[in-house]
Enzyme design. Structure first.
Site, mmCIF file in Angstrom:
data_model
loop_
_atom_site.group_PDB
_atom_site.id
_atom_site.type_symbol
_atom_site.label_atom_id
_atom_site.label_comp_id
_atom_site.label_asym_id
_atom_site.label_seq_id
_atom_site.Cartn_x
_atom_site.Cartn_y
_atom_site.Cartn_z
ATOM 1 N N GLY A 141 0.782 -1.222 0.000
ATOM 2 C CA GLY A 141 0.000 0.000 0.000
ATOM 3 C C GLY A 141 0.816 1.275 0.000
ATOM 4 O O GLY A 141 1.902 1.332 -0.585
ATOM 5 N N SER A 142 0.304 2.280 0.720
ATOM 6 C CA SER A 142 0.793 3.656 0.578
ATOM 7 C C SER A 142 2.275 3.882 0.851
ATOM 8 O O SER A 142 2.814 4.892 0.413
ATOM 9 C CB SER A 142 -0.007 4.571 1.494
ATOM 10 O OG SER A 142 -1.375 4.450 1.204
ATOM 11 N N VAL A 143 2.921 2.972 1.593
ATOM 12 C CA VAL A 143 4.360 3.185 1.793
ATOM 13 C C VAL A 143 5.066 3.247 0.439
ATOM 14 O O VAL A 143 6.114 3.876 0.307
ATOM 15 C CB VAL A 143 4.997 2.090 2.678
ATOM 16 C CG1 VAL A 143 4.678 2.320 4.137
ATOM 17 C CG2 VAL A 143 4.589 0.706 2.243
ATOM 18 N N LYS A 198 4.227 4.909 -2.011
ATOM 19 C CA LYS A 198 4.179 6.255 -2.609
ATOM 20 C C LYS A 198 5.514 6.969 -2.466
ATOM 21 O O LYS A 198 5.863 7.833 -3.284
ATOM 22 C CB LYS A 198 3.060 7.077 -1.970
ATOM 23 C CG LYS A 198 1.688 6.664 -2.483
ATOM 24 C CD LYS A 198 0.579 7.331 -1.716
ATOM 25 C CE LYS A 198 -0.730 6.598 -1.981
ATOM 26 N NZ LYS A 198 -1.668 6.724 -0.863
#
Lengths: 101, 557
Positions: free
Chosen positions: B287-289, B291
């Site tokens: 997920g967002s890590v 980004k």
């Protein structure tokens, strides 16, 4: 004269046999001693290994933490408890007591 | 006999002479002979007494001999020399079935000494009379061996064998691995030792002269990490949890844990799926890590800069996927805002801007496309999209549709903070400088600088999602990620992996941490939330405040 020579040779022969026997026996003893020492070394090495494992088992951080909590009235160091020598210099000579809040 | 014919004459003649001087020559000879005999007997007697009187230690000790054929393994120590694994000689019990008189008696008595050993199974082993050697129980304590010895049963015997002992127990089971009953390494560093360092058959002393294998692990840091992760998993009701501390410059793994784990001394539980090493053997959509990587790719390739803006007004629908933001701002966001608000829409657009080719090339450089190989074995293969279409490019940009191992992700993140160098993680400390093997520049220094400032901004204040990760004095920076786990009907909002990638001190990071909580539950502590900012971030703060002093990182005032 011949008898004397025979006697001397006989005594010498028996003496040599004794000496040889003694030598053989000593050699065997030394050999056994070497073997024995080898075993002792192995045993000592093993004992050391056991003690080392034991020591590392007893000083594992898990246990030390429990013991420290039980016996020492101390807290983990916080980031505000560190000062460099430079800080001391900046604060002047009288800074030492001020460091320990 | 020519002499005998002359003897009577000579005897008479001699007797005459001898009588005049020292008496009867026959008596004299008999006397000499008896003296000699007496002397011989006395010497034999003294010799016997001497041997009898000596305290001979030769007889004992036969039990202390190590069986030829034992495998001697080098010790394993941590980076400070603390012992993690060693060999100890322990007795093993064997039987000679041909010499066993009463199988029932023997099996009953032996099973009484070892509760884990069933009488029936012993009887079966002893039943085969054609065999002359069967192991009954290997690696037993000296006290139990004495008990068996005292039973006085014929046909039983002991041989000493080297057994592997792990004094730190459960602390690093996944990294150390374990050995089989013959002392051969099966997994982890133990297997690496078999394959790369070598084990030797031993007989006699001197087998322990081998240099120990030194790991990059720091036992104190490992303990602190494992302890905090374990407490964190309990506090947040997570089903499993994992974490790693990496040296950001050398790639040394200072600590790594995945709970639940297992004890190398008792490896029987290690094969259960729940005990799997999630750091190296599990692949997850993180997920967002991700980004952080996406923003780095945008900056490094020159496709965008700090002034670029991204449309985050409306949800985007591509095929069956719908992409939306967790906390929609419903406006255009700058690159920095995309990072700080963790905007899926922004990241998806970045992915589109970047394009499939560049994205894949960067992922390859980050080491995310191929399985990672370290001293503790080959990590699980990443699961990549089968087809890199528009949807895949958009979703991978915010960490979905592509599953990698957490160790792999952490290794790729090192390049974000250390000035742009990819450094393969390592578990064994060698003499060669850490900068030697496999370290290569994959990002510009300026890219790394911007990512560092973004990561710091994400922790230092609003609107950052990682505010709870801050530790006064240590300038922590990082990125949160709350990844919904794929379930039967698409992604499940209630089952997430909450993770936080952090580094400190942010002005020149020395250490990188990556912490994951699997399926944390909402609670009062987390105000009913399960997002990484409220569980993984404060957990990271607790870990850093504990390990930074151990790692001699001085706090800034």
């Amino acid at each position: 004269m011949r008898k004397a020579i025979i006697l001397i040779l006989m005594v010498g022969c028996i003496g040599a046999a004794f000496w040889l026997y003694k030598l053989k026996f000593d050699t065997r003893r030394v050999e056994l001693r070497v073997q024995q020492l080898d075993h002792l070394i192995e045993k000592a090495e093993n004992d050391i290994a056991v003690l080392r494992a034991e020591w590392n088992f007893l000083t594992r951080p898990e246990r030390v933490e429990l013991l420290a909590k039980k016996h020492l009235r101390m807290k983990p160091a916080g980031s505000d408890q560190y000062r460099t020598l430079l800080d001391l210099e900046r604060a002047g000579g009288a800074a030492a007591p001020a460091v320990r809040k | 006999m020519p002499r005998s014919s002359t003897s009577p004459h000579r005897l008479l003649k001699d007797r005459g002479k001898a009588d005049n001087r020292t008496g009867n020559p026959l008596r004299r000879r008999a006397l000499i002979l008896s003296f000699m005999c007496a002397g011989a007997f006395i010497s034999i007697m003294t010799q016997l007494i001497r041997i009898g009187a000596q305290d001979d230690q030769i007889v004992q000790l036969s039990m202390a001999r190590t069986l030829g054929g034992s495998l001697a393994r080098p010790d394993i120590v941590d980076r400070n020399g603390r012992l993690l694994a060693t060999d100890i000689s322990m007795p093993s019990l064997f039987a000679d079935p041909a010499r066993i008189l009463d199988e029932d008696e023997v099996s009953e008595k032996i099973s009484a000494v070892f509760p884990g050993l069933k009488a029936a199974s012993i009887r079966k082993k002893l039943g085969n009379k054609r065999r002359r050697f069967v192991w009954l129980k290997r690696g037993i304590s000296p006290a139990l061996a004495q008990k068996v010895h005292d039973l006085g049963l014929p046909g039983l015997g002991f041989r000493n064998e080297l057994r592997r002992i792990y004094p730190a127990g459960q602390m690093a089971g996944h990294i150390l691995g374990f050995v089989n009953v013959d002392n051969r390494g099966m997994t982890g560093v133990e297997r690496y030792i078999d394959e790369e360092v070598g084990v030797a058959l031993v007989q006699g002393p001197g087998a322990r002269d081998k240099l120990p294998v030194r790991l990059t692990l720091d036992l104190k840091v490992q303990y602190a990490l494992r302890d905090e992760i374990s407490k964190g998993a309990k506090l947040y009701g997570a089903k499993a949890a994992a974490g790693i501390v990496l040296d950001a410059n050398s790639g040394d793994v200072l600590a790594m844990t995945s709970l639940p784990d297992f004890d190398s001394n008792r490896p029987s539980g290690s094969l259960e799926k729940a005990h799997m090493d999630r750091m190296t053997q599990g692949i997850f959509e993180l997920g967002s890590v991700f980004k952080a990587q996406t923003v780095a790719m945008i900056l490094d390739s020159g496709v965008g800069d700090l002034k670029s803006t991204y449309d985050a007004r409306n949800a985007v629908k591509i095929g069956v996927h719908e992409i939306d933001d967790f906390h929609g701002r419903r406006r255009r966001l700058t690159l920095e805002e995309v990072f700080l608000y963790s905007s899926n829409l922004g990241a998806a657009q970045m992915g589109m801007d970047l394009g499939k080719t560049r994205m894949m090339e960067y992922f390859r450089q980050f080491g995310l496309m191929t399985p990672l190989k370290t001293e503790i074995g080959r990590s699980a293969s990443p699961r990549l999209p089968k087809h890199w279409g528009e949807a895949e490019v958009m979703t991978t940009a915010f960490g979905h549709g592509m599953a990698v191992t957490p160790l792999q992700y952490a290794a790729s993140s090192v390049a974000l903070v250390n000035g742009g160098f990819y450094v393969p993680p390592r578990f064994v400390l060698t003499d060669e400088p850490a900068t030697a093997g496999g370290r290569k520049r994959i990002l510009k220094r300026s890219t790394s600088d911007i990512i560092r400032s973004l990561m710091r901004a994400n922790v230092v204040g609003r609107p950052g999602t990682g505010r709870r990760a801050d530790v006064p004095g240590y300038n922590v920076g990082g990125k949160t990620g709350t990844a919904e786990m794929p379930g039967r009907n698409g992604y499940d909002k209630r089952r997430v992996i909450a993770s936080f990638v952090g580094a400190f001190p942010m002005e020149a990071p020395r250490y990188l941490t990556y912490v994951l909580l699997f399926e944390p539950q909402p609670s009062d502590e987390t105000k009913g939330k399960i997002t990484a900012g409220i569980n993984a971030a404060p957990l990271t703060a607790r870990i850093i405040s504990r390990i930074a002093p151990l790692l001699k990182v001085l706090p800034q005032s």
